[in-house]
Design a protein around this motif. Structure first.
Motif, PDB file in Angstrom:
ATOM      1  N   LEU A  65      43.655  39.745  33.811  1.00 39.44           N
ATOM      2  CA  LEU A  65      44.391  40.255  32.643  1.00 39.44           C
ATOM      3  C   LEU A  65      43.885  39.633  31.343  1.00 39.44           C
ATOM      4  O   LEU A  65      43.791  40.314  30.319  1.00 39.44           O
ATOM      5  CB  LEU A  65      45.894  40.006  32.812  1.00 39.44           C
ATOM      6  CG  LEU A  65      46.587  40.877  33.863  1.00 39.44           C
ATOM      7  CD1 LEU A  65      48.027  40.421  34.043  1.00 39.44           C
ATOM      8  CD2 LEU A  65      46.527  42.341  33.495  1.00 39.44           C
ATOM      9  N   ALA A  66      43.541  38.359  31.383  1.00 39.78           N
ATOM     10  CA  ALA A  66      43.001  37.700  30.188  1.00 39.78           C
ATOM     11  C   ALA A  66      41.651  38.309  29.794  1.00 39.78           C
ATOM     12  O   ALA A  66      41.368  38.511  28.610  1.00 39.78           O
ATOM     13  CB  ALA A  66      42.871  36.202  30.426  1.00 39.78           C
ATOM     14  N   ALA A  85      50.245  49.733  32.617  1.00 37.37           N
ATOM     15  CA  ALA A  85      49.382  50.615  33.408  1.00 37.37           C
ATOM     16  C   ALA A  85      48.179  49.848  33.947  1.00 37.37           C
ATOM     17  O   ALA A  85      47.773  50.033  35.095  1.00 37.37           O
ATOM     18  CB  ALA A  85      48.929  51.805  32.568  1.00 37.37           C
ATOM     19  N   ILE A  86      47.612  48.976  33.126  1.00 44.02           N
ATOM     20  CA  ILE A  86      46.471  48.169  33.558  1.00 44.02           C
ATOM     21  C   ILE A  86      46.894  47.218  34.675  1.00 44.02           C
ATOM     22  O   ILE A  86      46.170  47.035  35.654  1.00 44.02           O
ATOM     23  CB  ILE A  86      45.864  47.395  32.375  1.00 44.02           C
ATOM     24  CG1 ILE A  86      45.155  48.362  31.425  1.00 44.02           C
ATOM     25  CG2 ILE A  86      44.905  46.317  32.847  1.00 44.02           C
ATOM     26  CD1 ILE A  86      44.654  47.730  30.145  1.00 44.02           C
ATOM     27  N   LEU A  89      47.118  49.148  37.823  1.00 41.19           N
ATOM     28  CA  LEU A  89      45.772  49.496  38.267  1.00 41.19           C
ATOM     29  C   LEU A  89      45.103  48.304  38.952  1.00 41.19           C
ATOM     30  O   LEU A  89      44.472  48.449  39.993  1.00 41.19           O
ATOM     31  CB  LEU A  89      44.926  49.972  37.088  1.00 41.19           C
ATOM     32  CG  LEU A  89      43.473  50.314  37.380  1.00 41.19           C
ATOM     33  CD1 LEU A  89      43.378  51.486  38.354  1.00 41.19           C
ATOM     34  CD2 LEU A  89      42.736  50.634  36.095  1.00 41.19           C
ATOM     35  N   ILE A  90      45.275  47.123  38.383  1.00 41.72           N
ATOM     36  CA  ILE A  90      44.708  45.910  38.981  1.00 41.72           C
ATOM     37  C   ILE A  90      45.303  45.676  40.364  1.00 41.72           C
ATOM     38  O   ILE A  90      44.580  45.374  41.319  1.00 41.72           O
ATOM     39  CB  ILE A  90      44.936  44.687  38.075  1.00 41.72           C
ATOM     40  CG1 ILE A  90      44.089  44.807  36.823  1.00 41.72           C
ATOM     41  CG2 ILE A  90      44.627  43.387  38.805  1.00 41.72           C
ATOM     42  CD1 ILE A  90      44.428  43.795  35.761  1.00 41.72           C
ATOM     43  N   ASN A  91      46.615  45.825  40.490  1.00 41.10           N
ATOM     44  CA  ASN A  91      47.251  45.639  41.797  1.00 41.10           C
ATOM     45  C   ASN A  91      46.688  46.613  42.828  1.00 41.10           C
ATOM     46  O   ASN A  91      46.416  46.234  43.971  1.00 41.10           O
ATOM     47  CB  ASN A  91      48.765  45.814  41.687  1.00 41.10           C
ATOM     48  CG  ASN A  91      49.432  44.657  40.997  1.00 41.10           C
ATOM     49  OD1 ASN A  91      48.905  43.552  40.968  1.00 41.10           O
ATOM     50  ND2 ASN A  91      50.584  44.907  40.414  1.00 41.10           N
ATOM     51  N   THR A  92      46.482  47.860  42.428  1.00 38.14           N
ATOM     52  CA  THR A  92      45.942  48.859  43.342  1.00 38.14           C
ATOM     53  C   THR A  92      44.516  48.527  43.752  1.00 38.14           C
ATOM     54  O   THR A  92      44.161  48.605  44.929  1.00 38.14           O
ATOM     55  CB  THR A  92      45.986  50.255  42.674  1.00 38.14           C
ATOM     56  OG1 THR A  92      47.328  50.552  42.310  1.00 38.14           O
ATOM     57  CG2 THR A  92      45.460  51.321  43.618  1.00 38.14           C
TER      58      THR A  92
END
Length: 104
Positions: A65-66, A85-86, A89-92
């Motif tokens: 995220l950073a 949303a990001i 998306l990262i989790n997915t």
């Protein structure tokens, strides 16, 4: 008469919101923000996997995220609007990555 003015105000606000969203989408397509962000996400996830040992999922996510926030600032993308949303998306991506990695 008061209902009519409320409806007109609501229609005006919706029109402004739609125009703003359209403008952001136009800039995203024109400047190829989406592909640049996806590349940053993929690269950051790989770096986080190398940098942190297994079991440090939250640190990995914060690192990614950073990196994305820094890329958004570099590209002048309003990151606050798309942050949730990001994050999803990262989790997915991480879930799919972990499934593939365990399958090897």
């Amino acid at each position: 008469m008061e209902n009519v003015s409320s409806i007109v105000m609501l229609v005006c606000l919706c029109s402004i919101l739609i125009a703003f969203i359209g403008y952001i989408l136009f800039k995203a397509i024109k400047n190829r923000w989406i592909s640049k962000l996806l590349d940053t996400i993929k690269t950051s996830i790989k770096e986080a996997e190398d940098k942190y040992p297994s079991g440090h999922g939250e640190e990995k996510k914060q690192y990614v995220l950073a990196q994305i926030e820094a890329k958004c600032k570099e590209l002048n993308i309003p990151v606050n609007m798309i942050f949730s949303a990001i994050s999803k998306l990262i989790n997915t991506i991480i879930e799919n990555y972990n499934i593939i990695k365990k399958g090897k």
